[in-house]
Design a protein around this motif. Structure first.
Motif, PDB file in Angstrom:
ATOM      1  N   ALA A 268      39.409  52.138  37.494  1.00 40.49           N
ATOM      2  CA  ALA A 268      40.385  51.287  38.173  1.00 40.49           C
ATOM      3  C   ALA A 268      39.968  51.067  39.626  1.00 40.49           C
ATOM      4  O   ALA A 268      39.541  51.997  40.308  1.00 40.49           O
ATOM      5  CB  ALA A 268      41.770  51.917  38.124  1.00 40.49           C
ATOM      6  N   LYS A 269      40.093  49.849  40.064  1.00 36.32           N
ATOM      7  CA  LYS A 269      39.777  49.528  41.454  1.00 36.32           C
ATOM      8  C   LYS A 269      40.951  49.898  42.345  1.00 36.32           C
ATOM      9  O   LYS A 269      42.111  49.668  41.981  1.00 36.32           O
ATOM     10  CB  LYS A 269      39.483  48.033  41.579  1.00 36.32           C
ATOM     11  N   MET A 270      40.651  50.490  43.488  1.00 36.32           N
ATOM     12  CA  MET A 270      41.697  50.864  44.425  1.00 36.32           C
ATOM     13  C   MET A 270      42.337  49.594  44.987  1.00 36.32           C
ATOM     14  O   MET A 270      41.657  48.751  45.554  1.00 36.32           O
ATOM     15  CB  MET A 270      41.120  51.706  45.566  1.00 36.32           C
ATOM     16  N   GLU A 271      43.632  49.454  44.807  1.00 35.23           N
ATOM     17  CA  GLU A 271      44.322  48.240  45.196  1.00 35.23           C
ATOM     18  C   GLU A 271      44.919  48.387  46.589  1.00 35.23           C
ATOM     19  O   GLU A 271      45.402  49.446  46.968  1.00 35.23           O
ATOM     20  CB  GLU A 271      45.428  47.888  44.195  1.00 35.23           C
ATOM     21  N   ASP A 272      44.866  47.306  47.323  1.00 37.64           N
ATOM     22  CA  ASP A 272      45.491  47.209  48.637  1.00 37.64           C
ATOM     23  C   ASP A 272      46.078  45.813  48.719  1.00 37.64           C
ATOM     24  O   ASP A 272      45.413  44.873  49.127  1.00 37.64           O
ATOM     25  CB  ASP A 272      44.464  47.449  49.753  1.00 37.64           C
ATOM     26  N   ARG A 273      47.325  45.673  48.276  1.00 46.00           N
ATOM     27  CA  ARG A 273      47.939  44.357  48.152  1.00 46.00           C
ATOM     28  C   ARG A 273      47.988  43.622  49.488  1.00 46.00           C
ATOM     29  O   ARG A 273      47.755  42.409  49.546  1.00 46.00           O
ATOM     30  CB  ARG A 273      49.356  44.510  47.584  1.00 46.00           C
ATOM     31  N   GLU A 274      48.259  44.352  50.571  1.00 44.59           N
ATOM     32  CA  GLU A 274      48.331  43.718  51.887  1.00 44.59           C
ATOM     33  C   GLU A 274      46.981  43.116  52.260  1.00 44.59           C
ATOM     34  O   GLU A 274      46.899  41.950  52.677  1.00 44.59           O
ATOM     35  CB  GLU A 274      48.762  44.746  52.945  1.00 44.59           C
TER      36      GLU A 274
END
Length: 588
Positions: A268-274
């Motif tokens: 899983a790719k580390m998500e950073d929505r901002e």
């Protein structure tokens, strides 16, 4: 004696409480005096600081600007000192106003620092981040005798009382001042009783200014990381191979492997929505700028093609009437309107658009580098969760990612907003230029139209006149073509020699007399299968097209087999279908 002896202890007894009170009062007075001196130091040093920054901006920089030294980078030296001066003046005015508050002065000072902390952080972090570059410039100017002499002459003329021998004397002041605010507030706090109502407010002010300095240091560190990675490198193939080593190959292999696992859904790719939202907007800006730049370049190309015809330079041999008016109009467009339009288009659209495109390069490099560092970060985090510890280099790599990510999250919103604002201004400029161009051309066209005989005619009547004129001209042209065909003389039959007569009999027996034509001028073949014929020769026309359907070359028999012949010539007999009679060359 007894009474006197008895009174003595009473005297001592009364003296002891008075001494104790005196001992209690004196420290309080000393603390209050120290507090007052600390407040005065804050205000007086702020006034002196603002005065020196004013000298730096209004006198030193202004004097250097008048010299117009091309090798002197004033923007790099003084950075945003104008912004610092603006904030510091207002801050000093607020500090001086607290002197009238008496008992509430400390509360007012604390509130003033809280009010200005964000503005101070904004202006000082920009200055401190560029301070090292300013020092490098100062050092480079020291090595240039001419520049150093000009700088010393400026200091001697503008600020001789300071005894400054270098610009760094003034350039360091904002850096020193912002780091001194927590110390000055701390000195006031040390001399304020903990029971005082202003004590908590002063504590909060000390913490706020300490946080401002911490944020400035962090911003400076992030900028140093960004400066390292946001430069677009133009490396040759040799340079790229020279950079390859075991460590770099292993690192790139690990990143590529991690990227493949992301795409395959294995990890899983580390998500950073901002950040993802900010990058999406940024890439949209990049795409919009690239498309607009391409369209403007295409527009300029079409404009150049439009200006290639120059009817105003052609001699029409018509001295008056609409033709001359059109010629004047075309000359005005080519020599006045369009050159001015192109100059404004370059200044208001092309140059800003190219500058905006160049501004995007650094952030693009940083966004690309963030992805590389993110892959490293995820790999190290995974290893850390398994082993519990990481090496010093791995810790540094993780901090680099965090610094780049934090910088992009903080700066991309402002950058996107500024880029979109600039892009909008460029589009507005382009629209206004188009509007002005259309208005200018229409105005000139209306002036030319007023001078024409039909300029005031109602529009329906004008179009009716145009239609009638075109029909009349078409009829005249058709009549002229018919007269030309009628008047054109028929080609003259050439006499035959005995050899040609025998060939004619052979051709008549093979193809019949209706197929025979006589060449009325010499014909040179242009290709291998083409015939070369002399004037007077007889040929039999077999087809008025070649094997590929080309009507400019015919299939004929000149007595030696079927060959191709260049056509569009004249003949002695009746013209076959598709014959194009042209003077000057004869054909069968």
């Amino acid at each position: 004696m007894a009474s006197a002896h008895g009174a003595e202890p009473d005297t001592e007894g009364t003296a002891e409480p008075e001494e104790a009170i005196y001992e209690e009062v004196m420290p309080c007075e000393r603390m209050e005096l120290s507090q007052r001196l600390a407040v005065e130091e804050l205000i007086t040093t702020e006034a002196s600081y603002v005065h020196n920054i004013q000298l730096c901006v209004s006198d030193i920089r202004a004097h250097l600007q008048k010299k117009q030294l091309p090798d002197l980078d004033l923007e790099g030296l003084f950075s945003n000192t104008d912004d610092i001066l603006h904030v510091s003046r207002r801050f000093l005015k607020g500090l001086e106003a607290t002197a009238t508050q008496e008992h509430d002065q400390l509360l007012c000072i604390s509130a003033l620092f809280q009010e200005f902390k964000e503005e101070m952080e904004t202006v000082y972090k920009i200055y401190c981040a560029s301070y090292e570059r300013a020092l490098l410039l100062v050092e480079s100017y020291r090595k240039d005798p001419r520049l150093q002499e000009e700088i010393l002459e400026t200091l001697n003329v503008t600020v001789p009382h300071t005894g400054a021998s270098d610009l760094s004397f003034f350039l360091v002041m904002p850096v020193q001042r912002v780091t001194k605010y927590p110390l000055l507030l701390g000195k006031i706090l040390e001399n304020t009783p903990t029971s005082a109502s202003a004590y908590p407010a002063l504590q909060a002010a000390v913490r706020a200014m300490a946080q401002v300095n911490a944020n400035i240091n962090e911003y400076k560190r992030r900028r140093e990381v960004a400066t390292k990675y946001n430069k677009a490198e133009h490396l040759t193939l040799r340079d790229r191979f020279a950079r390859l080593n075991t460590h770099s190959i292993a690192k790139k292999t690990t990143r590529l492997s991690r990227l493949f696992m992301h795409e395959a859904g294995i990890v899983a790719k580390m998500e950073d929505r901002e950040y993802d939202d900010l990058e999406e907007k940024f890439q949209c800006v990049v795409s919009s700028v690239a498309v607009l730049k391409e369209n403007v370049a295409s527009y300029l190309g079409h404009l150049e093609a439009f200006l290639l015809p120059t009817p105003h330079k052609r001699e029409l041999q018509i001295n008056e009437g609409p033709a001359q008016q059109y010629r004047h109009f075309a000359e005005y467009l080519h020599c006045t309107v369009f050159p001015e339009f192109k100059r404004r288009l370059d200044r208001l659209v092309c140059q800003p658009l190219c500058s905006l495109s160049d501004m995007l390069v650094g952030p693009q490099q940083l966004v690309k580098k963030r992805l590389d560092k993110l892959l490293d970060y995820e790999e190290i985090q995974e290893r850390k969760s398994e082993m519990g510890t990481v090496t010093y280099d791995e810790e540094a790599a993780m901090n680099t990612y965090l610094a780049i990510n934090a910088l992009l999250v903080a700066e991309l919103p402002r950058f996107n907003q500024a880029a979109l604002q600039l892009l909008g201004q460029i589009l507005c400029s382009l629209s206004m230029l188009q509007r002005d161009l259309a208005a200018q051309i229409l105005h000139q066209a209306e002036k030319e139209l007023e001078q024409m005989p039909h300029g005031h005619m109602p529009l329906p009547s004008f179009w009716k006149m145009v239609e009638d004129t075109l029909q009349q001209s078409g009829a005249q042209l058709r009549t002229f073509c018919q007269m030309f065909e009628t008047v054109t003389p028929s080609p003259v039959t050439q006499p035959l020699n005995p050899a040609e007569e025998r060939k004619v009999l052979s051709l008549v027996s093979k193809h019949g007399p209706d197929k025979l034509y006589q060449v009325t001028s010499n014909i040179s073949g242009s290709k291998d299968l083409d015939l070369t014929l002399q004037r007077g020769q007889i040929v039999a026309l077999l087809q008025s097209v070649d094997t590929k359907g080309n009507t400019s070359r015919w299939l004929v028999d000149a007595g030696g087999g079927r060959r191709l012949l260049l056509c569009s010539q004249e003949s002695t007999g009746g013209e076959p279908p598709g014959w194009a009679a042209r003077g000057g060359a004869g054909a069968a």
